[in-house]
Design an enzyme around this catalytic site. Structure first.
Site, mmCIF file in Angstrom:
data_model
loop_
_atom_site.group_PDB
_atom_site.id
_atom_site.type_symbol
_atom_site.label_atom_id
_atom_site.label_comp_id
_atom_site.label_asym_id
_atom_site.label_seq_id
_atom_site.Cartn_x
_atom_site.Cartn_y
_atom_site.Cartn_z
ATOM 1 N N ASN A 50 0.805 -1.792 0.256
ATOM 2 C CA ASN A 50 0.283 0.103 0.515
ATOM 3 C C ASN A 50 0.933 1.273 0.163
ATOM 4 O O ASN A 50 2.195 1.478 -0.369
ATOM 5 C CB ASN A 50 -0.823 -0.403 0.933
ATOM 6 C CG ASN A 50 -2.459 1.239 0.902
ATOM 7 O OD1 ASN A 50 -2.389 1.871 0.496
ATOM 8 N ND2 ASN A 50 -2.749 -0.352 1.241
ATOM 9 N N HIS A 58 22.982 3.930 13.847
ATOM 10 C CA HIS A 58 23.951 4.152 13.405
ATOM 11 C C HIS A 58 24.414 4.789 15.545
ATOM 12 O O HIS A 58 24.221 3.861 16.385
ATOM 13 C CB HIS A 58 23.026 6.439 14.313
ATOM 14 C CG HIS A 58 22.325 6.509 12.483
ATOM 15 N ND1 HIS A 58 22.784 6.764 11.442
ATOM 16 C CD2 HIS A 58 21.565 6.751 12.666
ATOM 17 C CE1 HIS A 58 22.319 7.177 10.079
ATOM 18 N NE2 HIS A 58 21.408 6.874 11.069
ATOM 19 N N ALA A 117 -0.220 -3.954 12.940
ATOM 20 C CA ALA A 117 -0.551 -2.510 12.744
ATOM 21 C C ALA A 117 0.147 -1.966 14.497
ATOM 22 O O ALA A 117 0.067 -1.714 15.178
ATOM 23 C CB ALA A 117 -1.717 -1.715 12.459
ATOM 24 N N ARG A 135 0.661 -15.225 20.265
ATOM 25 C CA ARG A 135 0.425 -16.260 19.771
ATOM 26 C C ARG A 135 0.509 -17.194 18.077
ATOM 27 O O ARG A 135 1.305 -15.901 17.695
ATOM 28 C CB ARG A 135 -1.393 -16.744 19.739
ATOM 29 C CG ARG A 135 -2.239 -15.771 18.802
ATOM 30 C CD ARG A 135 -3.672 -15.962 18.673
ATOM 31 N NE ARG A 135 -4.568 -14.407 18.289
ATOM 32 C CZ ARG A 135 -4.884 -15.947 17.002
ATOM 33 N NH1 ARG A 135 -4.481 -17.003 16.515
ATOM 34 N NH2 ARG A 135 -5.703 -15.650 16.144
#
Length: 193
Positions: free
Chosen positions: A84, A114, A159, A182
């Site tokens: 997306n 870094h 998400a 799980r």
């Protein structure tokens, strides 16, 4: 050793001052600019640019774009890839993505990091560690994958997760830092039958 060879070996390298590194990044940015200018409905033209940018691109890729990367040549993507909008791949090291991988909006795959000490960091030094994503993985919206991480085949990263450690195959992982919630089971498949 060139700066890019140092990066490939996981050593500190000069990412901001070495002319050859800057030239490689500029070349990628030019291709990405051309890619972003082509309409979404012109998939064949967009794919031609991606094939000239990426190290490997399998069959049936879909990049809804925008898409950004550092170099391109370190990215290898399998068949039936979908991403997306707003995928960012910092590919100073290899990024290998398997077949049938789905990536939601606003995902970042970051091979670069870094030094913690300001002196080296201020010199423009960084390191890079490869990222690997197995077949049949779904990465949810806003996920950030950090240097050196592998995500096992068939897993789902929920998400908003920040993936700092490897994710085994066939699990749901979520959180900050991401942790396994799980296993994915036949019950999950049957839920949508």
């Amino acid at each position: 050793m060139t700066e890019m060879e140092k990066a490939a070996a996981g050593l500190l390298y000069d990412a901001n001052h070495d002319p050859s590194v800057l030239q490689l990044r500029d070349a990628a940015k030019e291709k990405l600019f051309a890619f972003q200018q082509i309409g979404a409905h012109q998939r064949a033209e967009r794919e031609v640019i991606l094939r000239g940018l990426l190290g490997k691109l399998g069959r049936n890729p879909v990049f809804d774009g925008p898409f950004l990367c550092d170099y391109g040549f370190n990215i290898e993507i399998g068949d039936n890839f979908y991403t997306n909008v707003n995928l960012v791949i910092l590919d100073a090291a290899k990024v290998r993505i398997g077949n049938n991988v789905f990536i939601a909006p606003n995902v970042g795959l970051y091979t670069s990091g870094h030094p913690l000490d300001a002196e080296r960091r201020n010199q423009g030094l960084e390191f890079a560690l490869p990222i690997s994503i197995g077949d049949n993985v779904w990465i949810g919206a806003g996920v950030q994958v950090l240097p050196g991480v592998s995500i096992g085949a068939g897993s789902v990263v929920a998400a908003g997760a920040i993936v700092t450690k490897d994710v085994p195959a066939g699990v749901v992982s979520a959180g900050n830092p991401a942790r396994v919630l799980r296993a994915i089971t036949d019950k999950d498949r049957l839920a949508y039958a």
